[in-house]
Design an enzyme around this catalytic site. Structure first.
Site, PDB file in Angstrom:
ATOM      1  N   HIS A 316      55.050  12.461  82.087  1.00  0.00           N
ATOM      2  CA  HIS A 316      53.946  13.318  82.538  1.00  0.00           C
ATOM      3  C   HIS A 316      53.277  12.666  83.742  1.00  0.00           C
ATOM      4  CE1 HIS A 316      50.312  15.797  82.453  1.00  0.00           C
ATOM      5  NE2 HIS A 316      51.019  16.625  81.729  1.00  0.00           N
ATOM      6  N   ASP A 373      55.743  19.747  75.738  1.00  0.00           N
ATOM      7  CA  ASP A 373      56.952  20.582  75.602  1.00  0.00           C
ATOM      8  C   ASP A 373      57.982  19.999  74.662  1.00  0.00           C
ATOM      9  OD1 ASP A 373      56.292  21.044  78.979  1.00  0.00           O
ATOM     10  OD2 ASP A 373      56.195  22.635  77.476  1.00  0.00           O
TER      11      ASP A 373
HETATM   12  C1  SDX Z   1      54.083  20.140  81.801  1.00  0.00           C
HETATM   13  O1  SDX Z   1      50.709  18.625  85.093  1.00  0.00           O
HETATM   14  C2  SDX Z   1      50.523  19.074  83.885  1.00  0.00           C
HETATM   15  O2  SDX Z   1      49.480  18.915  83.298  1.00  0.00           O
HETATM   16  C3  SDX Z   1      51.720  19.793  83.280  1.00  0.00           C
HETATM   17  C4  SDX Z   1      51.574  20.235  81.826  1.00  0.00           C
HETATM   18  C5  SDX Z   1      50.517  21.291  81.657  1.00  0.00           C
HETATM   19  O3  SDX Z   1      50.002  21.420  80.531  1.00  0.00           O
HETATM   20  O4  SDX Z   1      50.280  22.071  82.615  1.00  0.00           O
HETATM   21  O5  SDX Z   1      51.245  19.114  81.013  1.00  0.00           O
HETATM   22  C6  SDX Z   1      52.878  20.839  81.306  1.00  0.00           C
HETATM   23  O6  SDX Z   1      54.613  20.523  82.804  1.00  0.00           O
HETATM   24  C7  SDX Z   1      54.563  18.914  81.063  1.00  0.00           C
HETATM   25  C8  SDX Z   1      55.783  18.254  81.751  1.00  0.00           C
HETATM   26  C9  SDX Z   1      57.039  19.049  81.394  1.00  0.00           C
HETATM   27  N1  SDX Z   1      58.199  18.554  82.181  1.00  0.00           N
HETATM   28  C10 SDX Z   1      59.180  17.840  81.591  1.00  0.00           C
HETATM   29  O7  SDX Z   1      59.168  17.475  80.413  1.00  0.00           O
HETATM   30  C11 SDX Z   1      60.358  17.544  82.508  1.00  0.00           C
HETATM   31  C12 SDX Z   1      60.797  16.088  82.338  1.00  0.00           C
HETATM   32  N2  SDX Z   1      59.742  15.223  82.886  1.00  0.00           N
HETATM   33  C13 SDX Z   1      59.758  14.945  84.255  1.00  0.00           C
HETATM   34  O8  SDX Z   1      60.703  15.387  85.086  1.00  0.00           O
HETATM   35  C14 SDX Z   1      58.577  14.158  84.811  1.00  0.00           C
HETATM   36  O9  SDX Z   1      58.187  13.247  83.873  1.00  0.00           O
HETATM   37  C15 SDX Z   1      57.411  15.015  85.252  1.00  0.00           C
HETATM   38  C16 SDX Z   1      57.863  16.094  86.187  1.00  0.00           C
HETATM   39  C17 SDX Z   1      56.725  15.607  84.085  1.00  0.00           C
HETATM   40  C18 SDX Z   1      56.416  14.096  85.986  1.00  0.00           C
HETATM   41  O10 SDX Z   1      57.024  13.715  87.160  1.00  0.00           O
HETATM   42  P1  SDX Z   1      56.318  12.657  88.150  1.00  0.00           P
HETATM   43  O11 SDX Z   1      54.923  12.388  87.754  1.00  0.00           O
HETATM   44  O12 SDX Z   1      56.585  13.121  89.551  1.00  0.00           O
HETATM   45  O13 SDX Z   1      57.072  11.344  87.856  1.00  0.00           O
HETATM   46  P2  SDX Z   1      58.419  10.893  88.547  1.00  0.00           P
HETATM   47  O14 SDX Z   1      59.400  12.034  88.541  1.00  0.00           O
HETATM   48  O15 SDX Z   1      58.092  10.237  89.842  1.00  0.00           O
HETATM   49  O16 SDX Z   1      58.956   9.791  87.506  1.00  0.00           O
HETATM   50  C19 SDX Z   1      58.493   8.438  87.567  1.00  0.00           C
HETATM   51  C20 SDX Z   1      59.674   7.626  87.056  1.00  0.00           C
HETATM   52  C21 SDX Z   1      60.965   7.900  87.819  1.00  0.00           C
HETATM   53  O17 SDX Z   1      61.766   6.755  87.694  1.00  0.00           O
HETATM   54  P3  SDX Z   1      61.753   5.650  88.962  1.00  0.00           P
HETATM   55  O18 SDX Z   1      62.034   6.428  90.217  1.00  0.00           O
HETATM   56  O19 SDX Z   1      60.361   5.050  88.919  1.00  0.00           O
HETATM   57  O20 SDX Z   1      62.834   4.675  88.593  1.00  0.00           O
HETATM   58  O21 SDX Z   1      59.956   7.985  85.690  1.00  0.00           O
HETATM   59  C22 SDX Z   1      61.249   8.554  85.606  1.00  0.00           C
HETATM   60  C23 SDX Z   1      61.634   8.977  87.013  1.00  0.00           C
HETATM   61  O22 SDX Z   1      63.046   8.978  87.154  1.00  0.00           O
HETATM   62  N3  SDX Z   1      61.137   9.718  84.722  1.00  0.00           N
HETATM   63  C24 SDX Z   1      62.031  10.076  83.807  1.00  0.00           C
HETATM   64  C25 SDX Z   1      61.504  11.192  83.170  1.00  0.00           C
HETATM   65  N4  SDX Z   1      60.316  11.497  83.702  1.00  0.00           N
HETATM   66  C26 SDX Z   1      60.092  10.577  84.668  1.00  0.00           C
HETATM   67  N5  SDX Z   1      63.229   9.529  83.489  1.00  0.00           N
HETATM   68  C27 SDX Z   1      63.911  10.151  82.491  1.00  0.00           C
HETATM   69  N6  SDX Z   1      63.461  11.244  81.822  1.00  0.00           N
HETATM   70  C28 SDX Z   1      62.263  11.795  82.131  1.00  0.00           C
HETATM   71  N7  SDX Z   1      61.832  12.847  81.489  1.00  0.00           N
END
Ligand code: SDX
Length: 438
Positions: A316, A373
């Protein structure tokens, strides 16, 4: 100190920004929960420079008094009330009133609000022909965004955003009709006749009735289902400046009507990185279950930089601790599956996946926890909701939050159209080469 848009903020200090011989003293402000921000409103005028923040990781787009999140502590409050307390003692319509109007309703207010919603649950008959135009396998989020946008064509008497009474009616129309529009999209997909809303039922009962009743059989409502759905809608109701809410604010800032602004928010929510993650998460859990339940294999895939696979429902932008909503939903999962004596293999897979991931250094280091989720899909399945409708349920839950932010923005004295800047990195000026010479 009263800010220009009327929300209480404290100016703590000023911060000097020095660029060569140019400098600018920027206010350092603090919100009611101690969050601090550099107010850069004067930066460009005084230095010619702007800020750049891809994905707005560090950028506040507005002040708001609606929802407070503490991502480090896993705190979520709507208008100061902890989500846990609201989930335990209010229903979704009370919560919607709180988010939109700022206070929990008294007995008279909530009765008026419920009556106003009941009055608008039906769709204009001509809108039903929209559904004939969609292919049978149309994704319901596409239908939802289209039909909500089209509400502005059938309800032209409530588009004037400067007329409080028209805004109030459009709020009732959206809250009342979204479940009807959603249920019709499901009935369309299974070739069953649309069920009219029954106003003798409460909000969640009415939705379940429109989804699962048929003209030929008496539909027996399960109160446990209605209770579980009510809880799910409450925990989805708002989440400050998330992607879809920021979209509603962006579109609404051009003075587009409320129906058009909400339609845009629905489209933003659809993405699998946002609200679409609940559908993507269950599809992922099903894939893991089909693959013998080898959760470690999928955790390793998620860690592999060369593999685009991510654990859906994990991570998140704000929460670097447990998402308090995931905790509430997981408890509801346990209770509902137990009551229904259901043994959903996906719930087992989800719990094993969570256990393995939370012990893994990759997830610990990046503070990746289950989000809202991760477990919601297990409950939706137990309620008989098809996977493609999961994000539609998220939209029904988030609607009061979208409306509250749209309304807060329009009532803010500092309201103006949102128009971010950019840093241009393309070609500098060049001449056109005539076609024959290109
Ligand atoms: C919702 O914003 C809100 O409040 C949203 C929400 C709401 O109520 O409105 O809470 C609802 O959208 C919840 C999130 C649902 N999405 C997912 O579950 C999809 C999977 N999660 C992600 O793709 C990710 O965690 C996000 C999109 C939620 C957040 O992305 P960020 O903040 O841009 O973080 P990032 O992509 O830069 O990740 C940081 C690191 C990265 O690794 P490095 O580059 O540092 O090595 O964490 C890793 C990412 O690769 N990472 C994950 C991961 N999520 C982040 N690695 C594996 N699996 C994951 N799910």
């Amino acid at each position: 100190m009263k800010s220009s848009d009327g929300f209480e903020i404290e100016q703590l200090d000023t911060v000097r920004v020095q660029m060569g011989d140019q400098s600018c003293d920027l206010p350092l402000i603090e919100g009611s929960e101690g969050e601090r921000a550099l107010d850069i409103s004067r930066l460009r005028a005084e230095t010619g420079a702007i800020t750049l923040d891809e994905g707005f990781v560090n950028t506040g787009s507005t002040r708001s008094a609606i929802t407070f999140l503490d991502g480090e502590k896993g705190v979520l409050r709507y208008r100061g009330y902890p989500i846990e307390k609201l989930a335990a003692s209010c229903d979704f319509i009370e919560t919607a009133f709180l988010l939109i109007y700022g206070e929990l309703p008294n007995a008279k207010e909530i009765e008026t609000f419920r009556a106003g919603i009941r009055e608008h649950t039906m769709l204009h008959q001509d809108m039903k022909s929209f559904y004939n135009g969609f292919p049978r396998d149309a994704h319901p989020m596409a239908i939802l965004a289209s039909v909500v946008g089209a509400l502005s064509t059938f309800y032209q008497d409530s588009l004037d955003l400067d007329d409080d009474r028209q805004v109030e009616i459009s709020i009732y129309r959206l809250l009342a009709k979204l479940p009807t529009i959603a249920a019709y999209s499901y009935k369309k997909s299974i070739g069953q006749p649309f069920m009219y809303p029954k106003n003798s039922l409460d909000y969640t009962e009415n939705f379940l009735h429109m989804m699962f009743a048929t003209p030929t059989e008496e539909y027996e409502l399960d109160p446990d289902f209605a209770e579980a759905l009510n809880l799910l809608l409450i925990v989805h109701a708002d989440h400050e400046q998330n992607c879809s809410t920021s979209t509603v604010r962006m579109v609404g800032s051009s003075n587009a009507n409320l129906f058009a602004s909400i339609s845009a928010g629905i489209s933003a929510l659809w993405g699998p990185l946002h609200g679409g993650a609940n559908e993507a998460c269950v599809n992922m859990l099903e894939q893991i279950a089909r693959d013998g339940g080898d959760v470690k294999k999928y955790v390793d895939m998620a860690k592999d930089k060369d593999n685009p696979f991510r654990l859906m429902g994990f991570g998140h932008r704000v929460y670097k601790n447990f998402d308090p909503r995931a905790t509430i939903i997981r408890a509801c999962c346990d209770k509902l599956l137990d009551k229904l004596n259901l043994d959903d293999p996906l719930f087992e897979v989800a719990q094993q996946l969570q256990e393995v991931a939370l012990k893994d250094e990759y997830f610990i280091e990046r503070k990746l926890y289950p989000n809202v989720d991760f477990y919601s899909g297990v409950i939706y399945r137990a309620l008989g909701i098809p996977v493609q409708m999961f994000t539609v349920l998220f939209a029904i839950g988030r609607l009061p939050g979208w409306i509250a932010h749209w309304r807060e923005m329009h009532n803010s004295p500092g309201f103006r159209i949102n128009r971010p800047r950019q840093i241009y990195t393309g070609h500098t000026e060049r001449n056109v080469t005539p076609l024959e010479s290109r």
